[in-house]
Design a protein around this motif. Structure first.
Motif, PDB file in Angstrom:
ATOM      1  N   LEU A 169     -99.971   4.973 -42.770  1.00  0.00           N
ATOM      2  CA  LEU A 169    -101.310   4.708 -42.557  1.00  0.00           C
ATOM      3  C   LEU A 169    -101.897   4.985 -41.217  1.00  0.00           C
ATOM      4  O   LEU A 169    -103.104   5.072 -40.940  1.00  0.00           O
ATOM      5  N   LEU A 170    -101.137   4.954 -40.233  1.00  0.00           N
ATOM      6  CA  LEU A 170    -101.446   4.881 -38.997  1.00  0.00           C
ATOM      7  C   LEU A 170    -101.306   6.435 -38.195  1.00  0.00           C
ATOM      8  O   LEU A 170    -101.593   6.511 -37.045  1.00  0.00           O
ATOM      9  N   SER A 171    -100.380   7.100 -39.179  1.00  0.00           N
ATOM     10  CA  SER A 171    -100.095   8.565 -38.251  1.00  0.00           C
ATOM     11  C   SER A 171    -101.190   9.692 -38.514  1.00  0.00           C
ATOM     12  O   SER A 171    -102.084   9.295 -39.482  1.00  0.00           O
ATOM     13  N   PRO A 172    -101.282  10.663 -38.003  1.00  0.00           N
ATOM     14  CA  PRO A 172    -102.223  11.596 -38.393  1.00  0.00           C
ATOM     15  C   PRO A 172    -102.226  12.052 -39.658  1.00  0.00           C
ATOM     16  O   PRO A 172    -100.876  12.225 -40.286  1.00  0.00           O
ATOM     17  N   SER A 173    -103.159  12.069 -40.630  1.00  0.00           N
ATOM     18  CA  SER A 173    -103.066  12.247 -42.072  1.00  0.00           C
ATOM     19  C   SER A 173    -102.028  13.433 -42.652  1.00  0.00           C
ATOM     20  O   SER A 173    -101.497  13.221 -43.568  1.00  0.00           O
ATOM     21  N   ASP A 174    -102.192  14.459 -41.944  1.00  0.00           N
ATOM     22  CA  ASP A 174    -101.606  15.740 -42.312  1.00  0.00           C
ATOM     23  C   ASP A 174    -101.622  16.712 -41.397  1.00  0.00           C
ATOM     24  O   ASP A 174    -102.201  16.543 -40.121  1.00  0.00           O
ATOM     25  N   GLU A 175    -100.891  17.710 -41.665  1.00  0.00           N
ATOM     26  CA  GLU A 175    -100.829  18.882 -40.610  1.00  0.00           C
ATOM     27  C   GLU A 175    -102.185  19.534 -40.314  1.00  0.00           C
ATOM     28  O   GLU A 175    -102.558  20.130 -39.104  1.00  0.00           O
TER      29      GLU A 175
END
Length: 386
Positions: A169-175
């Motif tokens: 939930l806190l990391s960049p959602s995707d590449e």
């Protein structure tokens, strides 16, 4: 009755119990993380609930949506603090999400961008989930102090769940989101390069062809006056003006070639690179293996990449000969420029390689450099085919 010499020796005193295991540094950090969880999570939860309540209550007025937008911006900042805590205590390697930019200038565009920001909404969801989980982990950690040997394993299991929540939930959602951040950074390089090219063209026109044409106009005016008084002198001035016209035309051709060579448009990358190699001060062998032409924009980038690399060969390499190889591999266009010069080329020596690498990266390209001292130097550029 005295003991016999053959009697067994007396039993030794009971040895002390083994020392309790000491927590490792990582286990101490994990326990500290679990003990801080409920206080940080409670503050974040109260902030989010208050913001949603106030923003929702005021949504019937003009003030409500800007308030909610500002609250979502605050969610991003709280998430940033939580990522910093995860890096420090959980040793979790996690990237920052890309910054949010409004599509258009203005307050309304900013409010709308904040309201539809998926990163801020994921951060809000994270702290809704975290509140009960934070107090649960706090209680389990306190109970585990009673069963001291099990504490490191309990802490590791609980913090692994925390790590999973942070990554989800806190990391960049995707590449794609990370790629957007990279492209936003590269956009500045492209804009700066385009501005520098425009300044170069303006300077070349002003100092070269324009100045020569102004002098030509003045010389023709004098020749016109001279024709009536001294026809022979006027004819000589016309001849001189004719030579100036030829020089001006050549400068304009060179300038046009620097913008986009006609041979590249008409005949493609192979003939254009062959002509480019023929103008190099070092003998150059050019070989292209392309059954079809790449996109026009990629052709232009490939041409000027080779042009800049051959200029470096002429100016810096002290080479006796060089070669240019161009071929296609899957959906990539590969360019390799080789010379037998002195080597030692780096991106920090002012040869323009750093700027060239940035420009290639802006179009999802790549520049690889192999230049040991005493040579040879091999530079490989990779570009997308489309």
């Amino acid at each position: 009755m005295t003991a016999s010499p053959l009697s067994p020796p007396a039993a030794p005193a009971e040895s002390p119990p083994p020392p309790r295991p000491v927590l490792s540094a990582q286990s101490c950090r994990e326990v500290a993380h679990l003990l801080v969880n409920p206080f940080f999570d409670t503050l974040a939860f109260v902030y989010i609930v208050s913001c949603v309540f106030v923003g929702g209550f005021l949504a019937i007025t003009v003030v409500g949506l800007p308030v909610l937008a500002a609250c979502l911006l605050g969610c991003r900042q709280i998430g940033k603090a939580e990522r910093a805590r995860a890096r420090a205590l959980l040793r979790l390697q996690i990237d920052e999400p890309s910054p949010l930019h409004a599509e258009r200038p203005g307050v309304l565009a900013w409010v709308w961008a904040q309201l539809k920001d998926p990163v801020a909404w994921r951060h809000a969801l994270y702290f809704f989930i975290r509140l009960p989980w934070g107090w649960f982990t706090f209680g389990v950690t306190l109970i585990s102090f009673v069963a001291w040997p099990a504490l490191p394993w309990v802490a590791r299991g609980l913090t692994n769940v925390d790590r999973a929540l942070v990554r989800t939930l806190l990391s960049p959602s995707d590449e794609l989101e990370r790629r957007v951040a990279e492209l936003e950074s590269d956009r500045g390089v492209v804009v700066d390069t385009a501005a520098a090219d425009l300044r170069r063209i303006e300077r070349d026109l002003h100092d070269g062809a324009q100045a020569r044409l102004v002098a030509l106009a003045m010389e023709l005016g004098l020749a016109k006056e001279k024709l009536l008084e001294d026809p022979q002198a006027g004819a000589r001035m016309v001849d001189d003006a004719h030579g100036e016209v030829k020089l001006a035309l050549q400068e304009l051709r060179d300038l046009a070639r620097g913008i986009h060579p006609a041979i590249l448009t008409d005949r493609g990358l192979g003939p254009a690179l062959t002509a480019l190699g023929g103008r190099c001060t070092v003998p150059v062998r050019v070989h292209t293996d392309l059954k079809e032409r790449p996109a026009a924009a990629i052709e232009g980038i490939a041409y000027f990449t080779v042009s800049e690399l051959l200029q470096n060969v002429s100016k810096h390499s002290a080479a006796h000969h060089a070669s240019v190889e161009v071929w296609r591999s899957a959906n990539r266009l590969l360019i390799q420029v080789w010379d037998n010069g002195q080597g030692g080329a780096t991106a920090e020596t002012g040869t323009g390689l750093a700027g060239l690498a940035d420009r290639l990266n802006a179009v999802d390209g790549l520049l690889l450099l192999d230049s040991p001292t005493n040579g040879p130097t091999t530079i490989t550029a990779e570009l997308p085919w489309r």
